[in-house]
Enzyme design. Sequence first.
Site, PDB file in Angstrom:
ATOM      1  N   HIS A  40      24.099  35.046  47.348  1.00 44.72           N
ATOM      2  CA  HIS A  40      23.776  35.217  48.771  1.00 44.72           C
ATOM      3  C   HIS A  40      22.523  36.066  48.918  1.00 44.72           C
ATOM      4  CE1 HIS A  40      27.135  33.000  50.209  1.00 44.72           C
ATOM      5  NE2 HIS A  40      27.917  33.649  49.361  1.00 44.72           N
ATOM      6  N   HIS A  73      30.725  31.856  40.605  1.00 52.15           N
ATOM      7  CA  HIS A  73      32.067  31.937  41.197  1.00 52.15           C
ATOM      8  C   HIS A  73      33.041  30.875  40.700  1.00 52.15           C
ATOM      9  CE1 HIS A  73      31.381  34.909  44.093  1.00 52.15           C
ATOM     10  NE2 HIS A  73      30.809  34.214  45.041  1.00 52.15           N
ATOM     11  N   CYS A  95      30.938  31.890  35.599  1.00 49.87           N
ATOM     12  CA  CYS A  95      30.977  33.114  34.786  1.00 49.87           C
ATOM     13  C   CYS A  95      32.179  33.035  33.840  1.00 49.87           C
ATOM     14  CB  CYS A  95      31.103  34.332  35.688  1.00 49.87           C
ATOM     15  SG  CYS A  95      31.293  35.862  34.752  1.00 49.87           S
ATOM     16  N   HIS A 123      38.571  33.652  49.307  1.00 52.78           N
ATOM     17  CA  HIS A 123      37.457  33.817  48.363  1.00 52.78           C
ATOM     18  C   HIS A 123      37.396  32.630  47.394  1.00 52.78           C
ATOM     19  CE1 HIS A 123      34.964  35.470  45.153  1.00 52.78           C
ATOM     20  NE2 HIS A 123      34.526  36.341  46.043  1.00 52.78           N
ATOM     21  N   GLU A 125      36.727  32.368  44.371  1.00 54.12           N
ATOM     22  CA  GLU A 125      37.395  32.591  43.077  1.00 54.12           C
ATOM     23  C   GLU A 125      38.895  32.335  43.176  1.00 54.12           C
ATOM     24  OE1 GLU A 125      37.165  36.291  41.011  1.00 54.12           O
ATOM     25  OE2 GLU A 125      34.986  36.289  41.095  1.00 54.12           O
ATOM     26  N   THR A 160      38.242  38.854  40.232  1.00 55.50           N
ATOM     27  CA  THR A 160      37.521  39.747  39.310  1.00 55.50           C
ATOM     28  C   THR A 160      36.969  41.000  39.975  1.00 55.50           C
ATOM     29  OG1 THR A 160      35.436  38.594  39.670  1.00 55.50           O
ATOM     30  CG2 THR A 160      36.795  37.825  37.843  1.00 55.50           C
ATOM     31  N   SER A 216      24.743  44.735  52.570  1.00 59.50           N
ATOM     32  CA  SER A 216      25.448  44.557  51.296  1.00 59.50           C
ATOM     33  C   SER A 216      26.388  45.726  51.059  1.00 59.50           C
ATOM     34  CB  SER A 216      24.417  44.447  50.160  1.00 59.50           C
ATOM     35  OG  SER A 216      24.944  44.963  48.968  1.00 59.50           O
ATOM     36  N   ASN A 218      28.211  46.520  48.469  1.00 62.27           N
ATOM     37  CA  ASN A 218      28.120  47.239  47.186  1.00 62.27           C
ATOM     38  C   ASN A 218      26.874  48.114  47.138  1.00 62.27           C
ATOM     39  OD1 ASN A 218      26.061  45.982  45.142  1.00 62.27           O
ATOM     40  ND2 ASN A 218      26.935  44.265  46.261  1.00 62.27           N
TER      41      ASN A 218
HETATM   42  S1  SF4 Z   1      31.089  40.249  39.028  1.00 61.29           S
HETATM   43 FE1  SF4 Z   1      31.816  39.994  36.927  1.00 61.29          FE
HETATM   44  S2  SF4 Z   1      33.162  38.198  37.002  1.00 61.29           S
HETATM   45 FE2  SF4 Z   1      31.917  38.155  38.857  1.00 61.29          FE
HETATM   46  S3  SF4 Z   1      30.175  36.878  38.300  1.00 61.29           S
HETATM   47 FE3  SF4 Z   1      29.587  39.011  37.928  1.00 61.29          FE
HETATM   48  S4  SF4 Z   1      30.038  39.323  35.748  1.00 61.29           S
HETATM   49 FE4  SF4 Z   1      31.150  37.491  36.397  1.00 61.29          FE
END
Ligand code: SF4
Length: 295
Positions: A40, A73, A95, A123, A125, A160, A216, A218
């Site tokens: 994003h 993802h 990933c 989500h 994932e 994750t 963002s 994070n």
């Molecule tokens: S946060 Fe971790 S699990 Fe998610 S894409 Fe990045 S490395 Fe992979």
Amino acid sequence: VIVRIAKNSGFCPGVKRAIRIALDAVPNHHNLVTLGPIIHNQQMVDRLAKSGIGTVDSVDDVESGQTVIIRSHGVTQDTYNRLREKGVMVVDATCPYVAKTHQYARELQSLGYRVLILGDAEHPEVIGMMSYVNGDAIVTNDPESLEIRNWHRIGIISQTTQPIEKLQSLVNKVIPLCGDLRVMNTICSATNIRQASTLQLAQESDLMIVVGGRNSSNTKMLARISEKWAETHQIEAAEEIVIDWFENKQKVGITAGASTPDWVILEVYNRIIEEYVGRDSKADNVEDIPGYKEE
Ligand code: SF4
């Protein structure tokens, strides 16, 4: 003046890997598209577009002759099947940590465990994990309010990016209520490692520049960690740097959120270097900035 970057800054390893896989595919494939934006970040999407990698929003939009890149993802089983039916080529950049969650979901179910997923039901994932158990799993992102019924065998997996404390509280809640519990710790440490690196650099700096989108979460978290230890400014681009910040500062630290592209970090570093150290010390790559290290 010393200017350093926090080890482990910017895109997480999974996203970096996906971008590398996408760019490496360019010479060998015509008509490359990612299924959804690779990350994003519009600037990154534009960069890929310049390299000839487009974006489609859904499998319905995929045309024959295109090669589809799966982003970090991951996707559902159904998406793979539909792409196969369409006869298009697929470059899979899921990933490996996300792929593990799919594998564990399937294994736990086939071993007879009721699968319990810690994560947000919406989500991508979690939607991916659900597809590997045919939608037959319980999803929660709030262990406290989870209603436990008569379950004997429970297998827990996690999105994750969930905090480890939540996984711990889910385990605490479930453990007295079932006789056979398996927990697959699928939390990825990229976020924690990034925060720890920022903390360490902030403790050693008197000025911190945090680079990343204002929305963002994070990036905001990195700024919050940093401001406890050093004067901290959050910016989106090198142009926002204010010269006054650097007055009487000897140790400058830079860190960046997980959706900040490398070249934005590099521009910030080089602008600071140009103003305070001298043009000759400018860096060509993020990897060349003092302090950088990917763990
Ligand atoms: S946060 Fe971790 S699990 Fe998610 S894409 Fe990045 S490395 Fe992979």
